[in-house]
Design a protein around this motif. Sequence first.
Motif, PDB file in Angstrom:
ATOM      1  N   TYR A 255      27.882  18.645  -0.557  1.00 33.22           N
ATOM      2  CA  TYR A 255      28.743  19.621  -0.439  1.00 33.22           C
ATOM      3  C   TYR A 255      29.498  18.807  -2.104  1.00 33.22           C
ATOM      4  O   TYR A 255      30.082  19.386  -2.528  1.00 33.22           O
ATOM      5  N   SER A 256      29.573  17.976  -1.772  1.00 34.88           N
ATOM      6  CA  SER A 256      30.531  16.862  -2.784  1.00 34.88           C
ATOM      7  C   SER A 256      29.701  17.690  -4.039  1.00 34.88           C
ATOM      8  O   SER A 256      30.425  17.447  -4.741  1.00 34.88           O
ATOM      9  N   GLN A 259      30.641  21.086  -5.273  1.00 30.22           N
ATOM     10  CA  GLN A 259      31.595  20.858  -5.030  1.00 30.22           C
ATOM     11  C   GLN A 259      32.057  21.006  -6.937  1.00 30.22           C
ATOM     12  O   GLN A 259      32.970  21.449  -7.777  1.00 30.22           O
ATOM     13  N   ARG A 260      31.381  20.188  -7.620  1.00 32.00           N
ATOM     14  CA  ARG A 260      31.411  19.946  -8.843  1.00 32.00           C
ATOM     15  C   ARG A 260      30.240  20.372  -9.700  1.00 32.00           C
ATOM     16  O   ARG A 260      30.274  20.205 -11.259  1.00 32.00           O
ATOM     17  N   GLN A 288      29.292   5.736  -3.235  1.00 28.03           N
ATOM     18  CA  GLN A 288      29.761   6.302  -2.332  1.00 28.03           C
ATOM     19  C   GLN A 288      28.540   5.641  -1.704  1.00 28.03           C
ATOM     20  O   GLN A 288      29.483   4.623   0.076  1.00 28.03           O
TER      21      GLN A 288
END
Length: 355
Positions: A255-256, A259-260, A288
């Motif tokens: 998902y991250s 979003q980019r 991360q």
Amino acid sequence: MTMRLMLPSVKYPTPAQRMAFYDQLAPRLAAIPGAEAVAIATAMPGFGPPRQRIEIDGRPVPPTWEERPEVAAIAVSAGFFRSTGIDILRGRDFTDTDGTPGSEVMVVDQQFAAQVFPGEDPIGRRVRLPARTPAADAPPPVWRTIVGISRTIEDIPQPGATKPAGSIFVPYRQEPPSGAALIVRSRVDPAAMMNAVRREVQAVDPDQPVFTVQTVEQMQAQATWPYRIFGTLFAVFALIALVLSAVGLYAVMAYSVTQRTAEIGVRMALGADRRQISWLVLRRGLLQLGIGLTLGLAGAYGLSQALTELLAGISPTDPVTFASITVLLASVAAAACLIPARRATRVDPLVALRE
């Protein structure tokens, strides 16, 4: 196969009476058709035999009881090693006269020889088994000479239990026990053999019962049943937790990256190629992941200490377990970064910019 008996102290109060019972029983057991080897012992090796502290001739006695070497001690009859299939690697087996005055001997296993006499030849050395609180009128413990070294039989792991320095075997004739296990090696049906053994015991003493009639395989299954059941439950819960963490990790990372998509479109419009985009996304995701794994492994290491008393045959900080889970979660995170990133790089930069 084994079965146990307990001679009542009222009927067999003295060692001589107990020894007379075993002397009558042993030849009757050996004469049973199909019996290849028969023995009498206080415990079965591999199933947590009693522990005993020892003293070694020629060495100073440690000041405290706990500092003396602790061993697993089993009193056995002649023929014990053949009945159990434990090989005598050096020295000799017991004879029918061992355990009589002037013939106080013992056999030790490889583990005992390696830990108690490292770099030395234990055969011919003397060991004794003192009582922690001997009676006031008790004679001093006798010195027993090591006459043989046997193969080591590993005990079934016990949660939180410390391993002894090895096993020692002494002739039961020296101190005939009240409770003993009858061990029979045979190729015939176990049920028929057990009934024959029971009949021979009652032929010597009609009032003497036998109990805990089992084959060695049944003993192993019974001894490991709690660990297999709870081990399976722990494994199921751990697998569920692992799947949940992997799915959650993949979902959050994917998902991250999704979003980019607009950012990726801008970079591609300015000339970035797919390899650069993939490395950009992977690098941030792995950063991360590194932070998460550092915190997670530290927490897992701390919490695993609480499992020490529940684990058998493995340490709470098993490196293989920690390394394999780390590799698995790192692989899931890498896939969660790369798959959406590759999908994003296939989007037309103009379409990405319009978003």
